[in-house]
Design an enzyme around this catalytic site. Sequence first.
Site, PDB file in Angstrom:
ATOM      1  CB  SER A 199      39.142  38.654  40.113  1.00 46.46           C
ATOM      2  OG  SER A 199      38.986  39.618  39.345  1.00 46.46           O
ATOM      3  CD  GLU A 235      35.897  44.229  39.124  1.00 42.62           C
ATOM      4  OE1 GLU A 235      36.769  44.443  38.374  1.00 42.62           O
ATOM      5  OE2 GLU A 235      34.727  44.972  39.502  1.00 42.62           O
ATOM      6  CE1 TYR A 292      33.777  37.422  38.528  1.00 46.87           C
ATOM      7  CE2 TYR A 292      35.129  39.350  38.933  1.00 46.87           C
ATOM      8  CZ  TYR A 292      35.068  38.167  38.363  1.00 46.87           C
ATOM      9  OH  TYR A 292      35.993  37.243  37.925  1.00 46.87           O
TER      10      TYR A 292
END
Length: 325
Positions: free
Chosen positions: A125, A127, A149
Amino acid sequence: MAARTALITGITGQDGSYLAEFLLGKGYRVAGIVRRLSSPNLTNLAGILDRVELFDGDLMDQSSVSRAVEATSPDEVYNLAAQSFVGASFTQPVLTGEITGLGTLRLLEAVRVSAPHARVYHASSSEMFGHVETEPQDESTPFHPRSPYGVAKVYAYWACINYREAYSLFVSNGILFNHESPRRGLEFVTRKITDGVARIATGTSKTLTLGNLEARRDWGYAPDYVDLMWRALQAKEPGDFVGATGESHTVREFVQEAFTAAGIARWEECLRTDPKFNRPSEVFNLRGNPAKAKRELGWEPTTRFRDLVRIMVTADLERHRKTAR
Ligand code: NAP
Ligand code: GDD
């Protein structure tokens, strides 16, 4: 020639369901791992339920993951399962680490032991980039995750590379930027906005309340991104690939575009903010450079920001109008 077999974790989610449809369209035998819930959640698979094989399993449970890999003997494995909501990773950090981080390692172990010939795609990701200092981000941009996460995804990313190097498994990471669709979960900001706008347009709500309106994301259309996943496993060599549109917009711009798509002009009167939707540490700005995926996989996104917003608003308007009838 026998059909190739794909095993998908997270098949009930947004990406898993689009990927299953995409692979069925290419003639694959498609199997998926589904965890037990008190009320089954198979809505996204409604159109293909009779064409996919579902196995009980949970990324928290090594034996069920191993059993599914053994039983299907897959040619390709797509690891899409995760606790994928960044907000919830702050309130359930250990669970997120267990599923999103260690869960990936459990799957890699199952493949190493029972299906070492299989090609593995892992859902990494953007992220992971988190607090970015350069723009746009590509495969060489350093990671600085800003949530439990993101931290779990960094762990999983390196676990994939370690299994590639240590055991010569064909494992590829797709470092995908945000991708959305009418199947997006309602708690993610894009879907919260398009659902909220549709409620206002159909008279069941008056306001939409959000957190940080200035966060920027590189938003693409989910069906484009499952094509990248498949292409990554058809490449000659395993590798890591950024999937993005190369364009970023603020949450506020998404809101404005969504109200416009619904034909609501005085949208600012409907918009509220509440700090309870802010995160303890925020990712302010993400914009990806997909040049490597274009060069090596021939992948390009087809749907741009305005069309994406319109697709999502139209779907939510239709849904709300149907229930209002
Ligand atoms: P999603 O809609 O939240 O789907 C997540 C899937 O994981 C669901 O099928 C869920 O099953 C399953 N799952 C959750 N916990 C599990 C567990 N313990 N064992 C087995 N399955 C479990 O996510 P998505 O948007 O499709 O994203 C797919 C993957 O890409 C995720 O790994 C996500 O982190 C990653 N990713 C997404 C984006 C994006 O913008 N969408 C961008 C980059 C990376 P239930 O139906 O039972 O909940
Ligand atoms: N969810 C949510 N709800 N987000 C809000 C809200 C709100 O009311 N108001 C503002 N935001 C901001 C968040 O603070 C964040 O900066 C941005 O909108 C996007 O939030 P999400 O839609 O929840 O997505 P995300 O970017 O945190 O994570 C998604 O994309 C990642 C890829 O970059 C998820 O799909 C992750 O699984 C994925 O890895």
